[in-house]
Design a protein around this motif. Structure first.
Motif, mmCIF file in Angstrom:
data_model
loop_
_atom_site.group_PDB
_atom_site.id
_atom_site.type_symbol
_atom_site.label_atom_id
_atom_site.label_comp_id
_atom_site.label_asym_id
_atom_site.label_seq_id
_atom_site.Cartn_x
_atom_site.Cartn_y
_atom_site.Cartn_z
ATOM 1 N N PHE A 7 -9.811 -8.629 -19.086
ATOM 2 C CA PHE A 7 -8.619 -9.262 -18.734
ATOM 3 C C PHE A 7 -7.939 -8.877 -17.487
ATOM 4 O O PHE A 7 -7.605 -9.789 -16.772
ATOM 5 N N CYS A 8 -7.791 -7.580 -17.489
ATOM 6 C CA CYS A 8 -7.093 -7.057 -16.424
ATOM 7 C C CYS A 8 -7.853 -6.965 -14.956
ATOM 8 O O CYS A 8 -7.140 -6.750 -13.875
ATOM 9 N N GLY A 9 -8.935 -7.177 -15.101
ATOM 10 C CA GLY A 9 -10.017 -6.983 -13.649
ATOM 11 C C GLY A 9 -10.770 -5.726 -13.637
ATOM 12 O O GLY A 9 -11.418 -5.768 -12.741
ATOM 13 N N LEU A 10 -10.697 -4.756 -14.503
ATOM 14 C CA LEU A 10 -11.463 -3.786 -14.749
ATOM 15 C C LEU A 10 -12.898 -3.953 -14.673
ATOM 16 O O LEU A 10 -12.845 -5.186 -15.629
ATOM 17 N N ARG A 11 -13.949 -3.453 -14.320
ATOM 18 C CA ARG A 11 -15.270 -3.682 -14.786
ATOM 19 C C ARG A 11 -15.677 -2.939 -16.041
ATOM 20 O O ARG A 11 -16.144 -1.744 -16.031
ATOM 21 N N CYS A 12 -16.021 -3.553 -17.164
ATOM 22 C CA CYS A 12 -16.452 -2.944 -18.202
ATOM 23 C C CYS A 12 -17.743 -2.770 -18.139
ATOM 24 O O CYS A 12 -18.116 -1.521 -18.629
ATOM 25 N N ASP A 13 -18.638 -3.244 -17.361
ATOM 26 C CA ASP A 13 -19.891 -2.823 -17.335
ATOM 27 C C ASP A 13 -20.437 -1.510 -16.488
ATOM 28 O O ASP A 13 -21.460 -1.297 -16.503
ATOM 29 N N GLY A 14 -19.121 -1.014 -16.216
ATOM 30 C CA GLY A 14 -19.318 0.075 -15.337
ATOM 31 C C GLY A 14 -18.445 1.244 -16.127
ATOM 32 O O GLY A 14 -18.470 2.205 -15.643
ATOM 33 N N CYS A 15 -17.832 0.792 -17.220
ATOM 34 C CA CYS A 15 -17.040 1.783 -17.771
ATOM 35 C C CYS A 15 -18.109 2.684 -18.811
ATOM 36 O O CYS A 15 -18.581 2.204 -19.538
ATOM 37 N N PRO A 16 -17.836 3.899 -18.700
ATOM 38 C CA PRO A 16 -18.697 5.046 -19.578
ATOM 39 C C PRO A 16 -18.511 4.708 -21.051
ATOM 40 O O PRO A 16 -19.581 4.876 -21.746
ATOM 41 N N ALA A 17 -17.259 4.223 -21.382
ATOM 42 C CA ALA A 17 -17.017 4.111 -22.874
ATOM 43 C C ALA A 17 -18.030 3.023 -23.125
ATOM 44 O O ALA A 17 -18.627 2.878 -24.300
ATOM 45 N N TYR A 18 -18.149 1.829 -22.625
ATOM 46 C CA TYR A 18 -19.081 0.620 -22.794
ATOM 47 C C TYR A 18 -20.311 0.784 -22.738
ATOM 48 O O TYR A 18 -21.147 0.741 -23.445
ATOM 49 N N LEU A 19 -20.847 1.741 -21.340
ATOM 50 C CA LEU A 19 -22.018 2.074 -21.304
ATOM 51 C C LEU A 19 -22.621 3.118 -22.254
ATOM 52 O O LEU A 19 -23.792 2.859 -22.889
ATOM 53 N N ALA A 20 -21.647 4.096 -22.941
ATOM 54 C CA ALA A 20 -22.062 5.061 -23.917
ATOM 55 C C ALA A 20 -22.526 4.353 -25.340
ATOM 56 O O ALA A 20 -23.383 4.256 -26.156
ATOM 57 N N ARG A 21 -21.556 3.405 -25.508
ATOM 58 C CA ARG A 21 -21.945 2.413 -26.754
ATOM 59 C C ARG A 21 -23.214 1.501 -26.772
ATOM 60 O O ARG A 21 -24.019 1.487 -27.497
ATOM 61 N N ARG A 22 -23.278 1.091 -25.543
ATOM 62 C CA ARG A 22 -24.586 0.058 -25.256
ATOM 63 C C ARG A 22 -25.733 0.938 -25.538
ATOM 64 O O ARG A 22 -26.761 0.232 -25.948
ATOM 65 N N SER A 23 -25.821 2.235 -24.958
ATOM 66 C CA SER A 23 -27.086 2.848 -24.994
ATOM 67 C C SER A 23 -27.055 3.960 -25.987
ATOM 68 O O SER A 23 -27.779 4.711 -26.210
#
Length: 116
Positions: A7-23
């Protein structure tokens, strides 16, 4: 992977927390927990490094994201992004952009597309 923009403009697809969950990468969780603990002066455990992204309907967010006032406001207003808000950019976002200018640039680009 397509862009996932919070929502704020940060890129989730580059966030380590997002990437760790996905992989399901426990090594990335451990590394990120150590880095963020030091960077933010907090005690962050590897098990906390999990996020589905800051999106409507996402069930798992990193602790800070769950408590984020920007996210709460956008969710309450039913927005997909703050860039589409009639109050964009509000004072809360302006303050955030001073800390994270790249998020402001991302939202500005979305707002221009919406106006165009």
């Amino acid at each position: 992977m397509s862009q996932i923009i919070a929502f704020c403009g940060l890129r989730c697809d580059g966030c380590p927390a997002y990437l760790a969950r996905r992989s399901d990468d426990d090594g990335l969780r451990k590394k990120t927990a150590a880095e963020w603990s030091q960077q933010y002066g907090a005690s962050i455990e590897p098990g906390q490094i999990d996020c589905d992204g800051c999106l409507p309907g996402a069930e798992v967010q990193f602790a800070h994201c769950r408590e984020c006032g920007i996210r709460a406001c956008a969710t309450e207003r039913g927005l997909k992004s703050c860039a589409f808000c009639s109050d964009y950019p509000c004072g809360r976002l302006r303050s955030f952009f001073e800390w994270v200018p790249e998020a402001g640039k991302t939202l500005e680009a979305l707002a221009e597309k919406a106006d165009g």
